[in-house]
Design a protein around this motif. Structure first.
Motif, PDB file in Angstrom:
ATOM      1  N   GLY A 210       0.812  -1.219   0.000  1.00  0.00           N
ATOM      2  CA  GLY A 210       0.000   0.000   0.000  1.00  0.00           C
ATOM      3  C   GLY A 210       0.841   1.263   0.000  1.00  0.00           C
TER       4      GLY A 210
ATOM      5  N   PHE B 141       2.527   1.775  -3.522  1.00  0.00           N
ATOM      6  CA  PHE B 141       1.618   2.311  -4.532  1.00  0.00           C
ATOM      7  C   PHE B 141       1.209   3.753  -4.216  1.00  0.00           C
TER       8      PHE B 141
ATOM      9  N   VAL C 285      -6.041   1.891  -3.004  1.00  0.00           N
ATOM     10  CA  VAL C 285      -4.849   1.887  -2.153  1.00  0.00           C
ATOM     11  C   VAL C 285      -5.198   2.372  -0.747  1.00  0.00           C
TER      12      VAL C 285
END
Length: 353
Positions: free
Chosen positions: A209, A212, A247
């Motif tokens: 996470g 990204f 995300v």
């Protein structure tokens, strides 16, 4: 030339701020390991980690406090960056995983999965929480959409959704007390009982996470210019929003699966870090990760030392700090809105024939 020097000065100031935040995070980490019912010096912590292979200090530091500090750091980083992404996508400084109900959605679906698939906590909980956070975020976004995103509609939709999902969490605890016996403190949020297994469960989701989120930071800068300007610069607006929402849900779900329903981390950390590094998402994302990690570790340490031998869950400490901060941000935003409306009406009267 002057503009180049000014830009270089801002970059140096932001990098300095990030370095200071990294130092604060390291200090919070050391305090989290050394402070508690049994206070340990830095030398004792060092010996317990790298010299001793057994004994009470080794047990306290390596098996209890170290995984708790690591999990707290990752939970804080995940929630803070999730808040940054939501605030950018929804263009609302009050957006955060706890305020608009993303954390509640992740918690409800995670607990529902534990009821339906008992005995498989580490495999089932994170994916179910991610699905719940994603569905909740998309639902709030759609509920708030009417010819564009309205901040007031979004907050109201988030509060209503969060209340509904919190009721669902409470209902699951009432109807399935045996399956959810270990989740009594889930709705409060805390790090007690965290082990190395929780750390390894959280690590891949948090790392993916955050990775990204860093990749999306430049796109978020363009998105903040407005939909028309972003489209003119070649950005696929809706695709970027969807990626950022996914995300954000992944980060919030990862944190919820370990620490429960912690409140206000995604609101406090981004605002404080924005004062230090500005609104450039390339610096705000890593800064919020460091600030959120430090915030959760410091609050968790405070909860352990404020009233020994009683341990105050970190969720209570964060709620005590976060509720006044939320009202402060809301009041400041209301003043800016009123000032803007007053100026607009004055301008209209001035230009009226």
């Amino acid at each position: 030339m002057a503009m180049h020097l000014d830009g270089g000065h801002r970059t140096a100031a932001r990098l300095t701020a990030l370095t200071l935040l990294a130092g604060l995070c390291a200090l919070a980490f050391l305090l989290s390991i050394g402070a508690g019912a049994v206070n340990l010096s830095l030398g004792e912590v060092w010996r317990a980690l790298f010299v001793e292979t057994s004994g009470v200090r080794r047990q306290i530091v390596f098996n209890l406090r170290l995984p708790r500090a690591l999990a707290g750091a990752m939970v804080g980083a995940c929630l803070a960056v999730s808040g940054v992404l939501l605030q950018a996508v929804m263009r609302n400084p009050l957006a955060s995983p706890s305020v608009i109900g993303v954390s509640s959605g992740a918690g409800f679906f995670g607990m529902l999965a534990m009821v339906l698939v008992p005995g498989n906590l580490y495999a089932v909980l994170p994916p179910a929480a991610f699905f719940g956070g994603l569905v909740t975020t998309l639902a709030i976004y759609l509920l708030a959409w009417r010819n564009g995103i309205n901040p007031t509609r979004m907050i109201l939709a988030g509060v209503a959704t969060s209340t509904f999902l919190r009721a669902g969490v409470d209902a699951l605890m009432v109807f399935f007390p045996d399956q959810l016996a270990g989740f009594v403190s889930f709705s409060v949020g805390g790090l007690s009982g965290v082990t190395w297994r929780h750390v390894w469960m959280l690590l891949p989701y948090a790392a993916a996470g955050l990775f990204f989120a860093v990749l999306l930071s430049q796109r978020l800068n363009i998105l903040l210019l407005g939909d028309e300007a972003a489209t003119g610069l070649g950005l696929h607006v809706e695709r970027t929003r969807l990626l950022a929402i996914a995300v954000s849900a992944l980060l919030a779900a990862a944190a919820v699966s370990v620490a429960g329903l912690l409140s206000f981390v995604g609101l406090i950390a981004p605002h404080l870090i924005r004062m230090l590094v500005g609104t450039d998402e390339r610096y705000l994302v890593p800064g919020a990760a460091l600030g959120g990690a430090a915030l959760v570790m410091l609050c968790d340490t405070l909860g352990r030392v404020v009233a020994p031998p009683i341990e105050v869950p970190v969720g209570i400490i964060l709620a005590i700090l976060g509720a006044p901060f939320f009202l402060y941000v809301l009041r400041g935003r209301s003043k800016r809105d009123v000032a803007g409306k007053t100026y607009y009406h004055q301008l209209r009267r001035k230009n009226r024939p």
